[in-house]
Design an enzyme around this catalytic site. Structure first.
Site, PDB file in Angstrom:
ATOM      1  N   HIS A 170      -1.572 -12.359  -7.920  1.00 31.88           N
ATOM      2  CA  HIS A 170      -2.993 -12.092  -7.693  1.00 31.88           C
ATOM      3  C   HIS A 170      -3.625 -11.525  -8.958  1.00 31.88           C
ATOM      4  CE1 HIS A 170      -3.706 -12.282  -3.133  1.00 31.88           C
ATOM      5  NE2 HIS A 170      -2.708 -13.076  -3.470  1.00 31.88           N
ATOM      6  N   TYR A 186     -11.200  -5.435   0.044  1.00 31.24           N
ATOM      7  CA  TYR A 186     -11.317  -4.034   0.454  1.00 31.24           C
ATOM      8  C   TYR A 186     -12.787  -3.813   0.810  1.00 31.24           C
ATOM      9  CZ  TYR A 186      -6.741  -2.985  -1.704  1.00 31.24           C
ATOM     10  OH  TYR A 186      -5.410  -2.941  -2.025  1.00 31.24           O
ATOM     11  N   PRO A 235      -2.712   4.416   1.674  1.00 29.62           N
ATOM     12  CA  PRO A 235      -2.367   3.075   1.184  1.00 29.62           C
ATOM     13  C   PRO A 235      -3.487   2.339   0.448  1.00 29.62           C
ATOM     14  CG  PRO A 235      -2.532   3.095   3.590  1.00 29.62           C
ATOM     15  CD  PRO A 235      -2.657   4.496   3.150  1.00 29.62           C
ATOM     16  N   LYS A 293      -0.147   1.992  -3.726  1.00 24.89           N
ATOM     17  CA  LYS A 293       0.698   2.685  -4.704  1.00 24.89           C
ATOM     18  C   LYS A 293       2.033   3.199  -4.174  1.00 24.89           C
ATOM     19  CE  LYS A 293      -1.585   2.324  -8.406  1.00 24.89           C
ATOM     20  NZ  LYS A 293      -1.431   0.859  -8.211  1.00 24.89           N
ATOM     21  N   TYR A 346      -4.992   0.048 -10.673  1.00 21.90           N
ATOM     22  CA  TYR A 346      -4.481  -0.765  -9.567  1.00 21.90           C
ATOM     23  C   TYR A 346      -3.222  -1.521  -9.984  1.00 21.90           C
ATOM     24  CZ  TYR A 346      -4.579  -3.589  -5.311  1.00 21.90           C
ATOM     25  OH  TYR A 346      -4.250  -4.175  -4.114  1.00 21.90           O
TER      26      TYR A 346
HETATM   27  P1  RFL Z   1      10.841   4.841   3.443  1.00 18.41           P
HETATM   28  O1  RFL Z   1      10.496   3.399   3.357  1.00 18.41           O
HETATM   29  O2  RFL Z   1      10.146   5.659   4.471  1.00 18.41           O
HETATM   30  O3  RFL Z   1      12.422   4.920   3.686  1.00 18.41           O
HETATM   31  C1  RFL Z   1      13.060   6.129   4.012  1.00 18.41           C
HETATM   32  C2  RFL Z   1      14.341   5.802   4.779  1.00 18.41           C
HETATM   33  O4  RFL Z   1      15.025   7.012   5.092  1.00 18.41           O
HETATM   34  C3  RFL Z   1      15.481   6.954   6.437  1.00 18.41           C
HETATM   35  N1  RFL Z   1      15.641   8.320   6.961  1.00 18.41           N
HETATM   36  C4  RFL Z   1      16.833   8.934   7.097  1.00 18.41           C
HETATM   37  N2  RFL Z   1      18.072   8.524   6.815  1.00 18.41           N
HETATM   38  C5  RFL Z   1      19.065   9.382   7.066  1.00 18.41           C
HETATM   39  N3  RFL Z   1      18.884  10.622   7.599  1.00 18.41           N
HETATM   40  C6  RFL Z   1      17.663  11.064   7.894  1.00 18.41           C
HETATM   41  N4  RFL Z   1      17.475  12.296   8.404  1.00 18.41           N
HETATM   42  C7  RFL Z   1      16.562  10.212   7.621  1.00 18.41           C
HETATM   43  N5  RFL Z   1      15.227  10.329   7.785  1.00 18.41           N
HETATM   44  C8  RFL Z   1      14.686   9.183   7.385  1.00 18.41           C
HETATM   45  C9  RFL Z   1      14.400   6.161   7.151  1.00 18.41           C
HETATM   46  O5  RFL Z   1      14.868   5.591   8.367  1.00 18.41           O
HETATM   47  C10 RFL Z   1      14.049   5.113   6.103  1.00 18.41           C
HETATM   48  O6  RFL Z   1      14.825   3.946   6.224  1.00 18.41           O
HETATM   49  O7  RFL Z   1      10.644   5.583   2.045  1.00 18.41           O
HETATM   50  P2  RFL Z   1      10.824   5.061   0.544  1.00 18.41           P
HETATM   51  O8  RFL Z   1      12.110   4.307   0.402  1.00 18.41           O
HETATM   52  O9  RFL Z   1      10.520   6.223  -0.312  1.00 18.41           O
HETATM   53  O10 RFL Z   1       9.676   3.942   0.365  1.00 18.41           O
HETATM   54  C11 RFL Z   1       8.308   4.288   0.365  1.00 18.41           C
HETATM   55  C12 RFL Z   1       7.465   3.153   0.949  1.00 18.41           C
HETATM   56  O11 RFL Z   1       8.019   2.767   2.195  1.00 18.41           O
HETATM   57  C13 RFL Z   1       5.990   3.545   1.110  1.00 18.41           C
HETATM   58  O12 RFL Z   1       5.544   4.340   0.069  1.00 18.41           O
HETATM   59  C14 RFL Z   1       5.056   2.311   1.197  1.00 18.41           C
HETATM   60  O13 RFL Z   1       5.324   1.555   2.345  1.00 18.41           O
HETATM   61  C15 RFL Z   1       3.581   2.729   1.194  1.00 18.41           C
HETATM   62  N6  RFL Z   1       2.660   1.602   1.372  1.00 18.41           N
HETATM   63  C16 RFL Z   1       2.316   0.789   0.315  1.00 18.41           C
HETATM   64  N7  RFL Z   1       2.866   0.983  -0.915  1.00 18.41           N
HETATM   65  C17 RFL Z   1       2.585   0.120  -1.949  1.00 18.41           C
HETATM   66  O14 RFL Z   1       3.098   0.321  -3.058  1.00 18.41           O
HETATM   67  N8  RFL Z   1       1.742  -0.964  -1.808  1.00 18.41           N
HETATM   68  C18 RFL Z   1       1.150  -1.232  -0.601  1.00 18.41           C
HETATM   69  O15 RFL Z   1       0.451  -2.237  -0.487  1.00 18.41           O
HETATM   70  C19 RFL Z   1       1.404  -0.318   0.507  1.00 18.41           C
HETATM   71  N9  RFL Z   1       0.848  -0.529   1.709  1.00 18.41           N
HETATM   72  C20 RFL Z   1       2.110   1.365   2.639  1.00 18.41           C
HETATM   73  C21 RFL Z   1       1.195   0.281   2.780  1.00 18.41           C
HETATM   74  C22 RFL Z   1       2.427   2.150   3.749  1.00 18.41           C
HETATM   75  C23 RFL Z   1       1.864   1.870   4.971  1.00 18.41           C
HETATM   76  N10 RFL Z   1       2.253   2.675   6.057  1.00 18.41           N
HETATM   77  C24 RFL Z   1       2.736   2.161   7.288  1.00 18.41           C
HETATM   78  C25 RFL Z   1       2.383   4.083   5.876  1.00 18.41           C
HETATM   79  C26 RFL Z   1       0.613   0.016   3.995  1.00 18.41           C
HETATM   80  C27 RFL Z   1       0.923   0.812   5.093  1.00 18.41           C
HETATM   81  C28 RFL Z   1       0.235   0.513   6.407  1.00 18.41           C
HETATM   82  C1  PHB Z   2      -0.741  -4.742   2.783  1.00 16.35           C
HETATM   83  O1  PHB Z   2      -0.764  -5.959   2.560  1.00 16.35           O
HETATM   84  O2  PHB Z   2      -0.090  -4.256   3.700  1.00 16.35           O
HETATM   85  C2  PHB Z   2      -1.520  -3.848   1.897  1.00 16.35           C
HETATM   86  C3  PHB Z   2      -2.150  -4.372   0.772  1.00 16.35           C
HETATM   87  C4  PHB Z   2      -2.917  -3.538  -0.031  1.00 16.35           C
HETATM   88  C5  PHB Z   2      -3.041  -2.204   0.276  1.00 16.35           C
HETATM   89  C6  PHB Z   2      -2.389  -1.682   1.381  1.00 16.35           C
HETATM   90  C7  PHB Z   2      -1.624  -2.504   2.205  1.00 16.35           C
HETATM   91  O3  PHB Z   2      -3.801  -1.412  -0.508  1.00 16.35           O
END
Ligand code: RFL
Ligand code: PHB
Length: 388
Positions: free
Chosen positions: A72, A200, A292, A296, A384
């Site tokens: 993108h 957005y 989100p 990042k 970004y």
């Molecule tokens: P995770 O993915 O939460 O993984 C942590 C793992 O630890 C386990 N755990 C345990 N294991 C053992 N003992 C315990 N006591 C434990 N407690 C927990 C969990 O089960 C899990 O498997 O953290 P990690 O690896 O640091 O990764 C971070 C990312 O997941 C997170 O920052 C992103 O998903 C955020 N995010 C986005 N980030 C981007 O860079 N670009 C995006 O477009 C983006 N969109 C988003 C997002 C997060 C979202 N949500 C749902 C919060 C969109 C959404 C909607």
């Molecule tokens: C997504 O596709 O889940 C997504 C994309 C961009 C964002 C957050 C989430 O800023």
């Protein structure tokens, strides 16, 4: 059992750290509370920065991303129906990759399974011990039996609600937090995306985001109050609300369909300082949360573990503690810049209960300023796609 690095959490941070250490010959075991399927079922991030793409390549797990991911070159911002294209390629000659976190996780899991390194899933009561002393270790229960894993270092990659940060004495950690009074209701649907680029959108009824996973699968979000319940949202209600928040031409071409996933994510900004306590190191969502809006979270998690892997390799392979000593200070600089950008994008695009008429005019002025200023657009683009 004994290992050099005990990694708690098999999300993208824990899996990537395990992979980078394995490549350098440093021994690591991953302990995860959930099952592999549960971890893969969480629908989260979608956008990868160049630094994350490079890291996946360096880890030898970038092949499917290059084949299936979508490059993108920009995003679209919309404000009450007015549209503004932010062209990263033209502004700064860079782009991002749309490739789901689920797929990143799957690629890392496959590589780990193929290499035969140890991951313990469905570990209950994971507890960390003696991070300040000479015998750091982790205990956990599996099939009713308690096990102990002794190690030199514990990497807390266990997300925001994990056990690692929670085990640090309160007086040893300073936290900075902002909880937003809203969340994102997300829907995944097997229909082509409404536009080539992510949209957005700011609207008086709340923010909306049009994103995607592939040319046939879309991801959409609408801002909802933080106490909203997903049960209150039928698919029809979701599509009606999303269309209302988009400009009429976009709303017209939106292809709705039955949701294949629907969930609400709360929005929060959070940083813990420092990120090291004796032999415990925090990385990813265990250390910080961004809303989100700036895409990042996953990218920050990846840049944390890149730095942590380098520091641990320096310690275990080269015998120098310089990297582990500076890890926290080094990564916090980047973390705070991403916090600022994510907070700014969130403030510009969401409707806050306290915004009022003055606040809305300021948001509009910010949008108009962006529309008229190449430098302002350049600043957005630079943040970004990811700061160096
Ligand atoms: P995770 O993915 O939460 O993984 C942590 C793992 O630890 C386990 N755990 C345990 N294991 C053992 N003992 C315990 N006591 C434990 N407690 C927990 C969990 O089960 C899990 O498997 O953290 P990690 O690896 O640091 O990764 C971070 C990312 O997941 C997170 O920052 C992103 O998903 C955020 N995010 C986005 N980030 C981007 O860079 N670009 C995006 O477009 C983006 N969109 C988003 C997002 C997060 C979202 N949500 C749902 C919060 C969109 C959404 C909607
Ligand atoms: C997504 O596709 O889940 C997504 C994309 C961009 C964002 C957050 C989430 O800023």
């Amino acid at each position: 059992m004994r290992t050099q690095v005990a990694i708690v959490g098999a999300g993208p941070a824990g899996l990537m750290l395990g992979r980078l250490l394995e490549q350098a010959g440093v021994d690591a075991v991953i302990i995860e509370r959930r099952s592999p399927d549960y971890v893969l079922g969480r629908i989260r991030a979608g956008v990868l920065e160049q630094g994350t793409m490079d890291l996946l390549d360096a880890a030898g797990v970038g092949r499917r991303m290059h084949a299936e991911g979508l490059i993108h070159g920009g995003i679209e911002l919309a404000f009450d129906g007015d549209r503004l294209n932010i062209n990263f390629e033209k502004l700064i000659g860079k782009h991002v990759m749309v490739y789901g976190q689920t797929e990143v996780t799957r690629d890392l899991m496959d590589a780990r399974r193929d290499s035969g390194t140890i991951s313990i899933y469905q570990a209950e009561d994971v507890t960390i011990h003696d991070v300040d002393g000479a015998t750091p270790r982790i205990t956990y229960r599996k099939h009713g039996v308690t096990h102990a894993l002794t190690c030199d270092v514990i990497a807390g990659c266990d997300g925001f609600h994990g056990v690692c940060r929670a085990s640090v004495p309160e007086q040893a950690v300073t936290t900075f937090e902002r909880v937003y009074p809203f969340g994102w209701l997300g829907v995944l649907v097997d229909r082509p995306p409404v536009a080539d680029e992510l949209i957005y959108a700011h609207h008086a009824r709340g923010f909306a985001l049009c994103s995607m996973r592939s040319s046939t699968r879309s991801r959409y979000y609408v801002q909802v109050p933080s106490n909203e319940r997903v049960e209150n949202w039928s698919d029809d209600r979701f599509w009606d609300e999303l269309r209302t928040r988009l400009n009429p031409a976009t709303a017209e071409s939106l292809e709705a369909g039955p949701s294949i996933e629907k969930s609400i994510a709360p929005l929060r900004s959070f940083v813990a300082e420092p990120l090291r306590f004796g032999s415990l190191f925090l990385a990813g969502d265990a250390a910080h949360i961004v809303p989100p809006t700036g895409a990042k979270g996953l990218n920050l998690a990846m840049s944390d573990v890149k730095a942590l892997a380098e520091a641990l390799i320096e310690r275990f392979v080269e015998g120098s503690a310089a990297g582990v000593d500076s890890y926290s200070t080094k990564v916090l600089q980047r973390i705070w810049k991403a916090e600022r950008f994510s907070w700014w994008m969130t403030s510009l695009l969401h409707t806050f209960p306290e915004t009022g008429r003055f606040g809305r005019r300021i948001q509009r002025a910010e949008f108009d300023y962006l529309a008229g200023s190449q430098s302002a657009q350049g600043s957005l683009a630079e943040n970004y796609v990811g700061l160096p």
